[in-house]
Design an enzyme around this catalytic site. Structure first.
Site, short mmCIF file in Angstrom:
data_model
loop_
_atom_site.label_atom_id
_atom_site.label_comp_id
_atom_site.label_asym_id
_atom_site.label_seq_id
_atom_site.Cartn_x
_atom_site.Cartn_y
_atom_site.Cartn_z
N LYS A 79 0.70 -1.09 0.06
CA LYS A 79 -0.05 -0.02 0.05
C LYS A 79 0.90 1.21 0.25
O LYS A 79 1.95 1.40 0.73
CB LYS A 79 -0.85 0.04 1.05
N SER A 157 -9.40 1.10 3.60
CA SER A 157 -8.73 1.89 2.40
C SER A 157 -7.69 1.04 1.85
O SER A 157 -6.93 1.77 0.61
CB SER A 157 -7.87 3.08 3.11
N SER A 181 -9.29 -1.01 7.69
CA SER A 181 -8.87 -1.12 6.36
C SER A 181 -8.20 -2.15 5.66
O SER A 181 -7.95 -2.20 4.35
CB SER A 181 -7.98 0.20 6.13
N1 GLN Z 1 -12.61 3.91 7.63
C1 GLN Z 1 -11.85 4.23 8.98
C2 GLN Z 1 -11.37 5.79 8.78
O1 GLN Z 1 -11.49 6.16 7.60
C3 GLN Z 1 -10.76 3.14 8.96
C4 GLN Z 1 -9.53 3.47 8.10
C5 GLN Z 1 -8.39 2.59 8.33
O2 GLN Z 1 -8.44 1.55 8.77
N2 GLN Z 1 -7.25 3.16 7.63
O3 GLN Z 1 -10.58 6.10 9.49
#
Ligand code: GLN
Length: 495
Positions: A79, A157, A181
């Site tokens: 990532k 994400s 994520s």
């Molecule tokens: N959806 C969550 C956020 O936007 C988790 C994101 C993540 O785990 N990086 O913070």
């Protein structure tokens, strides 16, 4: 697609050792695959030259019988919020669009030292804020699944890493997991997604979102591959002050058909039967609980009473840490600098309004609001106390069960157009409901694909266990994988 790309890591390793395959050939197949699946937009940067070089080196090692590990010559994607030396690390943002780190994140350093071949850096929501991989300056990543092609989100994400693995462009994808994520895209893309215990895998070089919850995650097509990767990356890192000191013992899982879960106590948390849970996910959850009971497990109804406060509490803590973490991007030291020289304040303001998207800017503003002297007690401190309660719920539950079985996501992957119609806040409330409590408590959790829905989208379930219970968690995941035969029953990566 070339069959070798759908094999598991251990088999590929055997072929490489027997000189029936070379890493050079394998890597060229993966690069070809990346090229043929471009429309899904999984990659921000494809590191072809580096991959070829590392693959050739691996080929030489195998020839001389000097391979470094089980993952020597295995292709991986990372990532784009993990620092990679001399390779752009953009966080899918304008702010870091041209950022070239001078060092490697520990996780990549360990994978590289084990001989893995990096094929590229993958797409994400800007700075990992989101659950869709839709908020990237490089455009959204698209799911390979579903009746109507190209119209479902991947989840996020870490959607880029998920699709890189799901298309067969590499064997493992590294994601990050702060609120779900890694598990969320694993669930929507039919993959195994592991969020390890906080501190088990080094965070050094992972560009921070919420330092107290961030963990590197692993996305693979099966549980064994996840174990192969975890075994190489887990363990103490003196350069990460939150890294656990316990020496890491490598996990070895028996074959799926040789496993037993007799008398394993599995909890079904009542609070995860929540609003918005789709019928298909609920049915799948019940079916698997039944299967496990028939296989000898003891299924218990349990309660995690503070679950309902988790999202709001997470959202406060997230925004506070984001406000503090993002302060470094001011146009002076790191990244993008706006063309503005009338005053320092104006330079900061213009840099940040052009360099960040709306989601990031909103979180910075609300985070700073929560951290004002007059609000600190009421919001930040209060949220820390609630976080403690949520964590204690898990401690209590481990007195009666060894593992929890829940959905990973409340439904299958939403359509892109439905998803972007909601605010980021609404999305988090729905998307992270089942995944995010594990981050609050620091415990390990894994998402496992179970079957396809009526419209051909993956339905997945999640297992959670106490701190450092990865060996048991992954063993039960493998047991479930063996029962459901997801990759065998689906038209997996035959796109
Ligand atoms: N959806 C969550 C956020 O936007 C988790 C994101 C993540 O785990 N990086 O913070």
């Amino acid at each position: 697609m070339d069959k070798v790309l759908s094999l598991n890591i251990r088999l590929v390793n055997k072929l490489l050792k027997d000189n029936a395959l070379t890493s050079t050939h394998l890597t060229s197949k993966c690069l070809e695959r990346i090229n043929n699946t471009k429309k899904y937009n999984a990659f921000i940067t494809v590191t072809s030259d580096l991959a070829k070089k590392h693959a050739d080196e691996s080929t030489e090692r195998y020839k001389e019988n000097k391979s470094l590990s089980e993952i020597d010559g295995i292709t991986i994607a990372i990532k784009d919020n993990f620092c990679t030396e001399a390779i752009r690390t953009s966080c899918a943002s304008k702010m870091l669009e041209k950022f070239i780190p001078t060092y490697n994140a520990t996780i990549y350093e360990r994978l590289k030292n084990a001989g893995a071949v990096l094929v590229g850096k993958t797409n994400l929501d800007q700075f990992a804020m989101g659950s869709g991989t839709v908020d990237s300056i490089y455009g959204p990543t698209k799911n390979i699944w579903g009746d109507e092609k190209d119209c479902y989100i991947t989840g996020g994400s870490s959607g880029g890493s998920a699709i890189a693995v799901a298309t067969g462009s590499c064997f493992a994808g590294i994601g990050s997991d702060t609120g779900g994520s890694t598990r969320n895209p694993a669930s929507y893309c039919g993959l195994v997604g592991l969020k390890p215990t906080y501190g088990l895998v080094s965070r050094l070089g992972l560009i921070p979102l919420v330092n107290s919850m961030d963990v590197p995650g692993i996305l693979t097509r099966n549980v064994d591959d996840c174990v192969s990767i975890l075994n190489e990356v887990a363990g103490h890192d003196p350069k990460d002050s939150t890294s656990l000191r316990n020496p890491y013992k490598k996990i070895r899982l028996p074959p799926g058909d040789k496993m037993t879960i007799k008398n394993l106590k599995i909890g079904i948390p009542r609070e995860y039967h929540c609003e918005g849970l789709s019928d298909e996910v609920l049915e799948t959850w019940n079916e698997i609980a039944c299967c496990l009971e028939n296989a000898g497990a003891i299924i218990k109804d349990v309660s995690l009473p503070n679950t309902e406060y988790s999202i709001v509490c997470y959202s406060i803590l997230n925004q506070c840490e984001v406000a503090s973490n993002m302060a470094r991007y001011d146009g002076v030291e790191f990244g993008f600098r706006a063309d503005e020289n009338t005053s320092t304040e104006k330079l900061y303001a213009k840099t940040r309004s052009l360099g960040f998207n709306e989601v990031v800017r909103n979180r910075i503003l609300t985070g700073n609001y929560f951290l004002l002297t007059r609000n600190y007690e009421k919001y930040f401190n209060q949220a820390l106390k609630v976080r403690r309660l949520i964590s204690e719920d898990f401690d209590h539950v481990w007195e009666s069960v060894q593992i929890l079985l829940t959905p990973t996501t409340l439904s299958t992957a939403p359509k892109y157009n439905d998803f972007i119609g909601k605010t980021n806040r609404d999305q988090c409330a729905v998307q992270d409901y089942c995944t995010q409590p594990a981050n609050m408590a620091g415990i390990p959790a894994v998402s496992i694909p179970i079957k396809l829905s009526k419209n051909n989208l993956p339905i997945s379930l999640q297992l959670m266990g106490r701190n450092l219970s990865e060996p048991m968690l992954l063993a039960v995941a493998k047991f479930i994988e063996h029962i459901v035969q997801f990759s065998h029953n689906t038209k997996y990566i035959k796109i």
